[in-house]
Motif scaffolding. Sequence first.
Motif, PDB file in Angstrom:
ATOM      1  N   GLY A 108       0.803  -1.217   0.000  1.00 51.09           N
ATOM      2  CA  GLY A 108       0.000   0.000   0.000  1.00 51.09           C
ATOM      3  C   GLY A 108       0.839   1.272   0.000  1.00 51.09           C
ATOM      4  N   THR A 109       2.149   1.138  -0.152  1.00 47.97           N
ATOM      5  CA  THR A 109       3.054   2.283  -0.131  1.00 47.97           C
ATOM      6  C   THR A 109       3.042   3.019  -1.469  1.00 47.97           C
ATOM      7  N   GLU A 110       2.874   4.332  -1.411  1.00 47.88           N
ATOM      8  CA  GLU A 110       2.963   5.147  -2.617  1.00 47.88           C
ATOM      9  C   GLU A 110       4.438   5.276  -2.990  1.00 47.88           C
ATOM     10  N   LEU A 111       4.776   4.895  -4.225  1.00 49.04           N
ATOM     11  CA  LEU A 111       6.163   4.911  -4.675  1.00 49.04           C
ATOM     12  C   LEU A 111       6.496   6.145  -5.495  1.00 49.04           C
ATOM     13  N   ILE A 112       5.591   6.515  -6.405  1.00 51.76           N
ATOM     14  CA  ILE A 112       5.825   7.619  -7.334  1.00 51.76           C
ATOM     15  C   ILE A 112       4.548   8.442  -7.441  1.00 51.76           C
ATOM     16  N   ARG A 113       4.716   9.748  -7.555  1.00 49.22           N
ATOM     17  CA  ARG A 113       3.573  10.638  -7.758  1.00 49.22           C
ATOM     18  C   ARG A 113       3.965  11.719  -8.757  1.00 49.22           C
ATOM     19  N   TYR A 114       3.046  12.010  -9.667  1.00 48.99           N
ATOM     20  CA  TYR A 114       3.248  13.092 -10.635  1.00 48.99           C
ATOM     21  C   TYR A 114       1.992  13.942 -10.634  1.00 48.99           C
ATOM     22  N   ASP A 115       2.123  15.186 -10.169  1.00 51.91           N
ATOM     23  CA  ASP A 115       1.018  16.143 -10.174  1.00 51.91           C
ATOM     24  C   ASP A 115       1.096  16.965 -11.445  1.00 51.91           C
ATOM     25  N   LEU A 116       0.017  16.973 -12.210  1.00 57.50           N
ATOM     26  CA  LEU A 116      -0.007  17.736 -13.458  1.00 57.50           C
ATOM     27  C   LEU A 116      -0.301  19.193 -13.144  1.00 57.50           C
ATOM     28  N   GLY A 117       0.728  19.965 -12.954  1.00 60.23           N
ATOM     29  CA  GLY A 117       0.543  21.366 -12.619  1.00 60.23           C
ATOM     30  C   GLY A 117       0.287  22.226 -13.839  1.00 60.23           C
ATOM     31  N   GLU A 118       0.521  21.680 -15.036  1.00 58.17           N
ATOM     32  CA  GLU A 118       0.390  22.471 -16.257  1.00 58.17           C
ATOM     33  C   GLU A 118      -1.058  22.874 -16.495  1.00 58.17           C
ATOM     34  N   ASP A 119      -1.212  23.995 -17.153  1.00 56.07           N
ATOM     35  CA  ASP A 119      -2.552  24.452 -17.486  1.00 56.07           C
ATOM     36  C   ASP A 119      -2.856  24.034 -18.919  1.00 56.07           C
ATOM     37  N   PHE A 120      -3.710  23.046 -19.059  1.00 55.44           N
ATOM     38  CA  PHE A 120      -4.148  22.602 -20.383  1.00 55.44           C
ATOM     39  C   PHE A 120      -5.455  23.331 -20.676  1.00 55.44           C
ATOM     40  N   SER A 121      -5.381  24.440 -21.393  1.00 59.47           N
ATOM     41  CA  SER A 121      -6.565  25.285 -21.518  1.00 59.47           C
ATOM     42  C   SER A 121      -7.573  24.779 -22.543  1.00 59.47           C
ATOM     43  N   ILE A 122      -7.130  24.058 -23.590  1.00 61.37           N
ATOM     44  CA  ILE A 122      -8.079  23.636 -24.626  1.00 61.37           C
ATOM     45  C   ILE A 122      -8.107  22.130 -24.828  1.00 61.37           C
ATOM     46  N   GLU A 123      -7.255  21.401 -24.139  1.00 56.44           N
ATOM     47  CA  GLU A 123      -7.150  19.961 -24.351  1.00 56.44           C
ATOM     48  C   GLU A 123      -8.307  19.213 -23.689  1.00 56.44           C
ATOM     49  N   THR A 124      -8.724  18.110 -24.325  1.00 49.83           N
ATOM     50  CA  THR A 124      -9.781  17.262 -23.770  1.00 49.83           C
ATOM     51  C   THR A 124      -9.255  15.866 -23.431  1.00 49.83           C
ATOM     52  N   ALA A 125      -7.949  15.660 -23.614  1.00 47.29           N
ATOM     53  CA  ALA A 125      -7.307  14.392 -23.254  1.00 47.29           C
ATOM     54  C   ALA A 125      -5.860  14.682 -22.882  1.00 47.29           C
ATOM     55  N   VAL A 126      -5.342  13.937 -21.910  1.00 47.06           N
ATOM     56  CA  VAL A 126      -3.960  14.107 -21.473  1.00 47.06           C
ATOM     57  C   VAL A 126      -3.324  12.732 -21.254  1.00 47.06           C
ATOM     58  N   ILE A 127      -2.137  12.536 -21.832  1.00 45.88           N
ATOM     59  CA  ILE A 127      -1.326  11.369 -21.485  1.00 45.88           C
ATOM     60  C   ILE A 127      -0.569  11.784 -20.236  1.00 45.88           C
ATOM     61  N   VAL A 128      -0.881  11.163 -19.100  1.00 41.34           N
ATOM     62  CA  VAL A 128      -0.262  11.604 -17.853  1.00 41.34           C
ATOM     63  C   VAL A 128       1.083  10.936 -17.612  1.00 41.34           C
ATOM     64  N   GLY A 129       1.207   9.658 -17.967  1.00 46.08           N
ATOM     65  CA  GLY A 129       2.465   8.969 -17.728  1.00 46.08           C
ATOM     66  C   GLY A 129       2.524   7.644 -18.443  1.00 46.08           C
ATOM     67  N   GLU A 130       3.736   7.065 -18.483  1.00 42.18           N
ATOM     68  CA  GLU A 130       3.947   5.788 -19.158  1.00 42.18           C
ATOM     69  C   GLU A 130       4.871   4.902 -18.340  1.00 42.18           C
ATOM     70  N   LEU A 131       4.482   3.643 -18.227  1.00 43.29           N
ATOM     71  CA  LEU A 131       5.390   2.603 -17.740  1.00 43.29           C
ATOM     72  C   LEU A 131       6.055   2.028 -18.978  1.00 43.29           C
ATOM     73  N   TYR A 132       7.354   1.779 -18.909  1.00 40.80           N
ATOM     74  CA  TYR A 132       8.005   1.192 -20.071  1.00 40.80           C
ATOM     75  C   TYR A 132       9.154   0.295 -19.643  1.00 40.80           C
ATOM     76  N   ARG A 133       9.444  -0.683 -20.511  1.00 44.12           N
ATOM     77  CA  ARG A 133      10.532  -1.619 -20.242  1.00 44.12           C
ATOM     78  C   ARG A 133      11.852  -1.020 -20.711  1.00 44.12           C
ATOM     79  N   HIS A 134      12.889  -1.228 -19.889  1.00 45.32           N
ATOM     80  CA  HIS A 134      14.229  -0.787 -20.260  1.00 45.32           C
ATOM     81  C   HIS A 134      15.235  -1.737 -19.611  1.00 45.32           C
ATOM     82  N   SER A 135      15.972  -2.464 -20.437  1.00 43.80           N
ATOM     83  CA  SER A 135      16.985  -3.409 -19.960  1.00 43.80           C
ATOM     84  C   SER A 135      16.428  -4.383 -18.922  1.00 43.80           C
ATOM     85  N   GLY A 136      15.246  -4.928 -19.218  1.00 42.23           N
ATOM     86  CA  GLY A 136      14.645  -5.928 -18.341  1.00 42.23           C
ATOM     87  C   GLY A 136      13.980  -5.385 -17.096  1.00 42.23           C
TER      88      GLY A 136
END
Length: 193
Positions: A138-166
């Motif tokens: 139940g431990t929070e490991l990572i947090r990303y707060d979207l502080g940016e102002d998206f004034s006209i967007e209706t969708a946001v890619i907030v983050g990605e998990l990806y593989r790198h060297s296993g």
Amino acid sequence: MAISLSKGQKIDLTKTNPGLTKILVGLGWDTNKYDGGKDFDLDASVFCLNAQGKANSESDFIFYNNPKNSNGSVAHAGDNRTGAGDGDDEKIAVDLAAVPAETDKIAFCITIYEGHERSQNFGQVSNAFVRIVDEQSGTELIRYDLGEDFSIETAVIVGELYRHSGEWKFSAVGSGFQDGLAGLARNYGLATN
């Protein structure tokens, strides 16, 4: 204590947390005071992507109407239509050890349901975040707060998990799209009607 990321930052997830296999990805948001007369309904969605950054099939698009990928290693916990209250508004469980080998990246997105039709955008949304939690402890490991102002967007890619060297890493993306879920689907190689 969770590591707080800024837009564009990347961090090791499994290398710095040995034995980590099951995580919960929590997404949350609040809506600002809004007098448009229509309810806000934000939705979390996930795209499982190959090495070319594209979804192999419709089953690689996980959302409230398709809650799991083909082998169930990525599972959406359900739609929250109001976003009311504190904490995570929608959650996705990911079994990192069971994610199919052809899935190179997992993109987490938030969209506004019928954003254009309802004249709504992310300029009317505040306190949006994504966080990664160790499902076992139940431990929070990572947090990303979207502080940016998206004034006209209706969708946001907030983050990605990806593989790198296993190992699995996380990238804080924070990239907006003006044409909602359809734009995201096209971006990831899925046809839209």
